[in-house]
Design an enzyme around this catalytic site. Structure first.
Site, PDB file in Angstrom:
ATOM      1  N   SER A 132       1.589   6.168  -0.856  1.00  0.00           N
ATOM      2  CA  SER A 132       0.579   5.154  -0.239  1.00  0.00           C
ATOM      3  C   SER A 132       0.674   4.884   1.333  1.00  0.00           C
ATOM      4  O   SER A 132       1.776   5.227   1.630  1.00  0.00           O
ATOM      5  CB  SER A 132       0.612   3.962  -0.912  1.00  0.00           C
ATOM      6  OG  SER A 132       2.010   3.368  -0.742  1.00  0.00           O
ATOM      7  N   LYS A 133      -0.086   4.153   1.843  1.00  0.00           N
ATOM      8  CA  LYS A 133       0.030   3.930   3.475  1.00  0.00           C
ATOM      9  C   LYS A 133       1.338   2.877   3.449  1.00  0.00           C
ATOM     10  O   LYS A 133       1.943   3.012   4.414  1.00  0.00           O
ATOM     11  CB  LYS A 133      -1.349   3.103   3.863  1.00  0.00           C
ATOM     12  CG  LYS A 133      -1.017   2.692   5.035  1.00  0.00           C
ATOM     13  CD  LYS A 133      -2.430   2.429   5.547  1.00  0.00           C
ATOM     14  CE  LYS A 133      -2.606   1.458   6.786  1.00  0.00           C
ATOM     15  NZ  LYS A 133      -1.483   1.284   7.778  1.00  0.00           N
ATOM     16  N   ARG A 134       1.589   2.087   2.342  1.00  0.00           N
ATOM     17  CA  ARG A 134       2.573   1.408   2.441  1.00  0.00           C
ATOM     18  C   ARG A 134       3.966   1.805   2.719  1.00  0.00           C
ATOM     19  O   ARG A 134       4.799   1.452   3.431  1.00  0.00           O
ATOM     20  CB  ARG A 134       2.617   0.308   1.104  1.00  0.00           C
ATOM     21  CG  ARG A 134       1.574  -0.728   1.460  1.00  0.00           C
ATOM     22  CD  ARG A 134       1.803  -2.179   0.813  1.00  0.00           C
ATOM     23  NE  ARG A 134       3.194  -2.269   0.206  1.00  0.00           N
ATOM     24  CZ  ARG A 134       3.566  -2.843  -0.932  1.00  0.00           C
ATOM     25  NH1 ARG A 134       2.550  -2.885  -1.725  1.00  0.00           N
ATOM     26  NH2 ARG A 134       4.759  -2.720  -1.293  1.00  0.00           N
TER      27      ARG A 134
END
Ligand code: GLU
Length: 509
Positions: free
Chosen positions: A261-263
């Site tokens: 994910s972007k996180r």
């Protein structure tokens, strides 16, 4: 006779293209090139609620930066256009009408409130053969009533009428045969009267058919849709020309479990987008591989190996080599951990292999910004080349090669302490004379002359060379000393040694 291979990359312009999407595009491209086929870029923009301005340009620019060539698309044109789904409304409407006429689909008037009410009442409600008989649709209502509602402008959707209890087989080139029972599927919405647009499923199937796509290579997240797609091909009578499917493995978090994910990128400091993205709504900026200083060829090589292997131990492969080796048989079923450190490694390797000229082009704007001066491109390129072994990114070059562009203004205290003794100024004075007497400053020649002089005087090699380095670089770091003095103008080298003699305080004897 085998049909010409035709593949498509079919992103929805709902935001910046994710690095997983880039990998999908890459595998389609490699497969097309390997098989002498066509690569289509189709913009799937039928979900008007999720449309994001700038996303389509972003997709084009990303693919261009990475060298993923498109044969047919919105910009490229082609014989199967338009390549943007919002421009194909009439085509979809015709196909929806055909399904309605053949009794493969039906019109449903259930409002969102009615659907919410039945969901609240019936546990695990699914709109399908077991429930459609009690809903407000063209299967339960008289034809003239249906027509009256349509004429009155009531909103409706068209649903796919799925026969229950059938085995649906998806033949996937990566996963083998996947079989599911049609009873688990719901009567998917194919079309909405409210915007006159089809949903993803209908548009996707109609276009793959009309564009004569032979292989659908896409992310694993689309695997659950595949049985429905198989049934749609059947409903249209297109089973014989149905494309082969290949669902690529997920990209997984570098650490821990689950989807990348972007996180993860934010936390560990790597981009999940090819280019920097400025969100038009929130103004938020997400970092991109390009802006972080990655070389496109390194990103390509890195992504190619996330979910595919060449069947041997080759690791560094440029686009041509990847094309030659690529096949779907060596794509893995299981998810690929996004080992971003490997990406850094690839970048280092590609930096090492870059021709000096390109290295110089990457370094030049940095030098200009840091010094405010213009330097000879060849000088900049050779300076970068001398330190490239110590960097991963172009952005690291300055820290390694700064001294080629500015004389030291201070000298590293611990190196001074260790290497600058009471008689160093005198020896450095002699060194200046030696340097002045050298005809040919090429590295090997200057090295021989200076080392012979050190030996003849019985000086300590390490001390003299490190004092020399300290004077020229400002610290005991940098590439081979005589490579430095080959590149740097001799007057500059001598001036720096002079300045060091003047400025470095002689230690107490
Ligand atoms: N529009 C879908 C996407 O955004 C396409 C999926 C497919 O390739 O069928 O990925």
């Amino acid at each position: 006779m085998n049909k010409k291979v035709r593949v498509r990359f079919a992103p929805s312009p709902t935001g910046p293209l994710h690095i997983g999407g880039v990998r999908t595009a890459l595998y389609n491209y490699l497969f097309a090139r390997k098989n002498g086929g066509d690569m289509i870029l189709r913009i799937e923009d039928t979900d008007s609620n999720r449309f994001v301005p700038g996303a389509e340009d972003y997709i084009n620019e990303s693919l261009k930066w990475l060298g993923i060539g498109i044969d047919e698309g919105v910009r490229e044109g082609g014989a199967y256009g338009p390549y943007k789904q919002s421009e194909r409304r009439d085509i979809y409407r015709r196909h929806v009408d055909q399904l309605l006429k053949d009794g493969k689909a039906y019109i449903a008037f259930d409002t969102p409130e009615e659907l919410a009410a039945i969901r609240a009442e019936v546990p695990n409600f699914q709109y399908d053969a077991s429930t459609r008989g009690r809903m407000r649709n063209s299967l339960t209502m008289p034809a003239d009533e249906v027509q009256r509602l349509i004429d009155a402008g009531e909103q409706y959707v068209v649903r796919f009428k799925i026969d229950p209890g059938r085995e649906v087989r998806v033949n996937d080139l990566i996963r083998g045969e996947v079989v599911i029972n049609s009873s688990v599927l719901d009567d998917k919405v194919l079309y909405k009267s409210v915007d006159g647009l089809p949903t993803y499923h209908l548009a996707n199937i109609v276009d793959d058919h009309l564009m004569e796509v032979t292989h659908v290579i896409r992310g694993e997240e689309w695997l659950p849709s595949a049985p429905l797609h198989v049934l749609l091909y059947e409903a249209f009578g297109w089973t014989d020309t149905m494309p082969r499917f290949a669902h690529l493995p997920l990209l997984l978090k570098p650490v821990g479990n689950g989807k990348l994910s972007k996180r993860d990128g934010d936390k560990l400091g790597f981009p999940v987008f090819p280019l920097e993205w400025h969100d038009p709504k929130s103004g938020e900026v997400s970092s991109g591989y390009r802006e972080k200083g990655y070389l496109p060829e390194a990103v390509i090589n890195f992504l190619a190996l996330l979910g595919w292997n060449p069947g041997d131990d080759s690791e560094l492969m440029d686009m041509q080599q990847l094309i030659a080796k690529f096949d779907l048989e060596h794509c893995s079923k299981s998810g690929a951990k996004f080992d971003y450190q490997k990406g850094t490694w690839f970048n280092h390797e590609y930096m090492m292999r870059l021709p000096d000229e390109r290295l110089g082009e990457l370094f030049m704007p940095i030098v200009r910004e840091k010094t405010g001066k213009e330097f000879d491109p060849e000088y900049v390129a050779r300076a970068a080349s001398l330190v490239k072994g110590r960097v991963n990114f172009a952005g690291d070059l300055w820290d390694q090669a700064d001294f080629f562009f500015k004389a030291p203004t201070e000298y590293a205290a611990k190196d001074v302490k260790k290497r600058w003794s009471a008689d160093t100024p005198r020896i450095m004075g002699e060194l200046i004379e030696v340097l002045e007497g050298i005809d040919d400053m090429s590295s090997a020649n200057a090295e021989k002359i200076v080392l012979d002089w050190i030996a003849s005087k019985g000086y300590h090699l390490g001390n003299v060379m490190n004092a020399f380095r300290l004077a020229v670089v400002g610290a005991c770091r940098g590439p081979h000393m005589f490579d430095i003095t080959e590149l740097m103008p001799r007057e500059e080298v001598i001036a720096r040694v002079r300045r060091a003699i003047e400025q470095i305080p002689a230690p107490e004897a």
